[in-house]
Design an enzyme around this catalytic site. Structure first.
Site, PDB file in Angstrom:
ATOM      1  N   THR A 120       0.822  -1.207   0.000  1.00  0.00           N
ATOM      2  CA  THR A 120       0.000   0.000   0.000  1.00  0.00           C
ATOM      3  C   THR A 120       0.859   1.261   0.000  1.00  0.00           C
ATOM      4  O   THR A 120       1.983   1.252   0.526  1.00  0.00           O
ATOM      5  CB  THR A 120      -0.900  -0.009   1.262  1.00  0.00           C
ATOM      6  OG1 THR A 120      -1.499   1.263   1.413  1.00  0.00           O
ATOM      7  CG2 THR A 120      -0.097  -0.315   2.523  1.00  0.00           C
ATOM      8  N   ASP A 121       0.295   2.344  -0.523  1.00  0.00           N
ATOM      9  CA  ASP A 121       0.998   3.636  -0.460  1.00  0.00           C
ATOM     10  C   ASP A 121       1.057   4.182   0.970  1.00  0.00           C
ATOM     11  O   ASP A 121       1.815   5.103   1.254  1.00  0.00           O
ATOM     12  CB  ASP A 121       0.327   4.664  -1.387  1.00  0.00           C
ATOM     13  CG  ASP A 121      -1.138   4.935  -1.072  1.00  0.00           C
ATOM     14  OD1 ASP A 121      -1.704   4.271  -0.179  1.00  0.00           O
ATOM     15  OD2 ASP A 121      -1.723   5.821  -1.737  1.00  0.00           O
ATOM     16  N   GLU A 122       0.253   3.597   1.870  1.00  0.00           N
ATOM     17  CA  GLU A 122       0.219   4.122   3.244  1.00  0.00           C
ATOM     18  C   GLU A 122       1.539   3.930   3.978  1.00  0.00           C
ATOM     19  O   GLU A 122       1.748   4.532   5.033  1.00  0.00           O
ATOM     20  CB  GLU A 122      -0.894   3.446   4.042  1.00  0.00           C
ATOM     21  CG  GLU A 122      -2.252   3.772   3.498  1.00  0.00           C
ATOM     22  CD  GLU A 122      -3.358   3.438   4.475  1.00  0.00           C
ATOM     23  OE1 GLU A 122      -3.079   3.171   5.651  1.00  0.00           O
ATOM     24  OE2 GLU A 122      -4.509   3.455   4.038  1.00  0.00           O
ATOM     25  N   TYR A 147      -2.148  -0.675  11.038  1.00  0.00           N
ATOM     26  CA  TYR A 147      -2.246  -1.334   9.727  1.00  0.00           C
ATOM     27  C   TYR A 147      -1.036  -0.999   8.856  1.00  0.00           C
ATOM     28  O   TYR A 147      -0.327  -1.893   8.383  1.00  0.00           O
ATOM     29  CB  TYR A 147      -3.543  -0.914   9.011  1.00  0.00           C
ATOM     30  CG  TYR A 147      -3.512  -1.198   7.524  1.00  0.00           C
ATOM     31  CD1 TYR A 147      -3.479  -2.505   7.048  1.00  0.00           C
ATOM     32  CD2 TYR A 147      -3.474  -0.162   6.584  1.00  0.00           C
ATOM     33  CE1 TYR A 147      -3.417  -2.775   5.671  1.00  0.00           C
ATOM     34  CE2 TYR A 147      -3.417  -0.422   5.225  1.00  0.00           C
ATOM     35  CZ  TYR A 147      -3.391  -1.730   4.771  1.00  0.00           C
ATOM     36  OH  TYR A 147      -3.322  -1.989   3.423  1.00  0.00           O
ATOM     37  N   LYS A 151       2.126  -3.330   7.344  1.00  0.00           N
ATOM     38  CA  LYS A 151       2.395  -3.480   5.901  1.00  0.00           C
ATOM     39  C   LYS A 151       3.836  -3.029   5.597  1.00  0.00           C
ATOM     40  O   LYS A 151       4.534  -3.663   4.808  1.00  0.00           O
ATOM     41  CB  LYS A 151       1.405  -2.659   5.065  1.00  0.00           C
ATOM     42  CG  LYS A 151      -0.016  -3.179   5.073  1.00  0.00           C
ATOM     43  CD  LYS A 151      -0.188  -4.576   4.493  1.00  0.00           C
ATOM     44  CE  LYS A 151       0.061  -4.639   3.006  1.00  0.00           C
ATOM     45  NZ  LYS A 151      -0.277  -5.967   2.453  1.00  0.00           N
TER      46      LYS A 151
END
Ligand code: NAD
Ligand code: DAU
Length: 335
Positions: A120-122, A147, A151
């Site tokens: 993810t870009d997060e 979260y 990741k």
């Protein structure tokens, strides 16, 4: 080709399996999925007789070893994926996202199997609203939530297994997906199904937070491009120039459903809420020649609204429990 897809009963994984079965008849697909609250066998029903489904945990080393030994490629979607849940209870996030990825990496290392890691870009944290910069593959990791930190941890494990053990892996970090089969806890389907139920959509905080929306089919076409043309060890950012603030998304959904675009409520903000994500996907476009097909968010959302309108049987069983969980922490601040 023998393909193992983890998390194939979830939103993006199920769409990936559908596309793969349709477009690549030479690929034999096995799905490994734990069927958590987010996994749904019904999402695989249209292709059920053309795949093998294995009910199990990506952190189950014995099971994973047997499945990986019988595969040429592993695409790892399985994850705990929802930020709000990670704030309520981070523990399954560490188990699945970190220990699960570690378990898969050890198996692909033992058996010399090609691996693609979905992320993810997060992991990059967030940007100011007026920052001219976007995330690139060299942006430093700075995750905000349980979260996104799990990741980020999983991505770093993959990078280390490439460098230390020569695992043949690629990684992709994608922005926010929308489309069919997305769980009603997530922003877009939550608001669509609220409106279909005659309930006012809920905006966290000011509603000015920006997400970089991409249709799930564009995410998955990019994943296949990376599998086929990507360089081992490399990370590719996936995005479709879809930056839009949450308020605009809600107003668009209301309009598409024939409602007044002002019929929404502001609710308490998410703790640590990332302000803005924005992806620079030029590596993927210039080096690998990928382009998105869905360039207009409004028409993509219109198709998604129609999908939820026509597939109430699919989402209705999850709706009440999801809203009950939100109601425990959410308060309407102003209409
Ligand atoms: P999802 O929550 O809809 O699906 C996750 C799937 O993984 C479910 O089917 C669930 O049953 C399964 N699963 C969970 N724990 C498992 C375990 N221990 N063992 C086996 N299966 C397990 O998630 P999604 O939105 O489809 O996301 C898929 C992947 O894409 C995740 O890795 C996520 O981080 C990443 N991603 C998502 C987005 C997005 O916008 N949704 C964007 C970028 C990246
Ligand atoms: O950027 C990629 C990420 O996108 C993925 O890694 C995650 O798995 C995926 O869930 C998504 O994370 P977000 O936290 O951005 O998505 P979510 O759908 O939860 O929320 C999108 C935005 O909408 C966010 O700014 C929070 C806001 N929101 C969300 C809900 C559920 C609301 O304003 N109201 C809501 O009811």
């Amino acid at each position: 080709m023998r393909l193992l897809v983890t998390g194939g009963a979830g939103f993006i994984g199920a769409n990936f399996v559908h596309r793969t079965v349709e477009d690549r008849p030479d690929v034999r697909v096995t799905v490994l999925d734990k069927l958590t609250y987010a996994g749904n066998r019904a999402s695989l029903q249209p292709v059920a007789d053309r795949i093998e489904f294995v009910h199990g945990d990506v952190a189950d080393a014995g099971l994973v070893d047997r499945l990986v030994a019988d595969s040429d490629l592993v695409v790892h979607f399985a994850a705990e994926s929802h930020n709000d849940n990670s704030l309520r209870d981070p523990s399954p996030f560490v188990h699945t996202n970190v220990v699960g990825t570690f378990t898969l990496l050890e198996a692909v290392r033992r058996h010399g199997v090609r691996y693609h890691h979905i992320s993810t870009d997060e992991v990059y944290g967030d940007l100011e609203l007026d920052d001219p910069a976007k995330f690139t593959e060299s942006t430093p990791y700075n995750p905000s939530s349980p979260y996104s930190s799990t990741k980020a941890g999983s991505d770093l494990l993959v990078r280390a297994w490439v460098r230390s053990f020569g695992v043949a892996a690629t990684l992709s970090n994608c922005s926010n997906n929308y489309g069919p089969y997305q769980h009603v806890e997530k922003f877009v389907p939550r608001q669509i199904t609220n409106v279909l139920d005659g309930v006012r959509p809920r905006l966290y905080g000011t509603g000015r937070n920006v997400r970089d929306w991409i249709h799930v089919d564009d995410h998955n076409s990019a994943v296949w491009t990376i599998i086929e043309k990507g360089e081992i060890g490399r990370t590719y950012l996936i995005g479709a120039d879809g930056e839009t603030d949450n308020r605009t998304v809600v107003e668009t959904v209301l309009e598409l459903c024939g409602r007044d675009p002002g019929e929404f409520d502001f609710v308490t903000d998410r703790p640590g809420h990332d302000l803005r994500y924005a992806i620079d996907s030029s590596r993927l476009r210039t080096e690998l020649g990928w382009e998105p097909r869905y360039r207009d968010l409004r028409s993509g959302l219109a198709a998604t609204v129609e999908w939820y309108r026509s597939n109430e049987d699919w989402w209705r069983p999850q709706k009440d429990a999801t809203e009950r969980a939100y109601a425990r922490t959410e308060t309407i601040v102003r209409p």
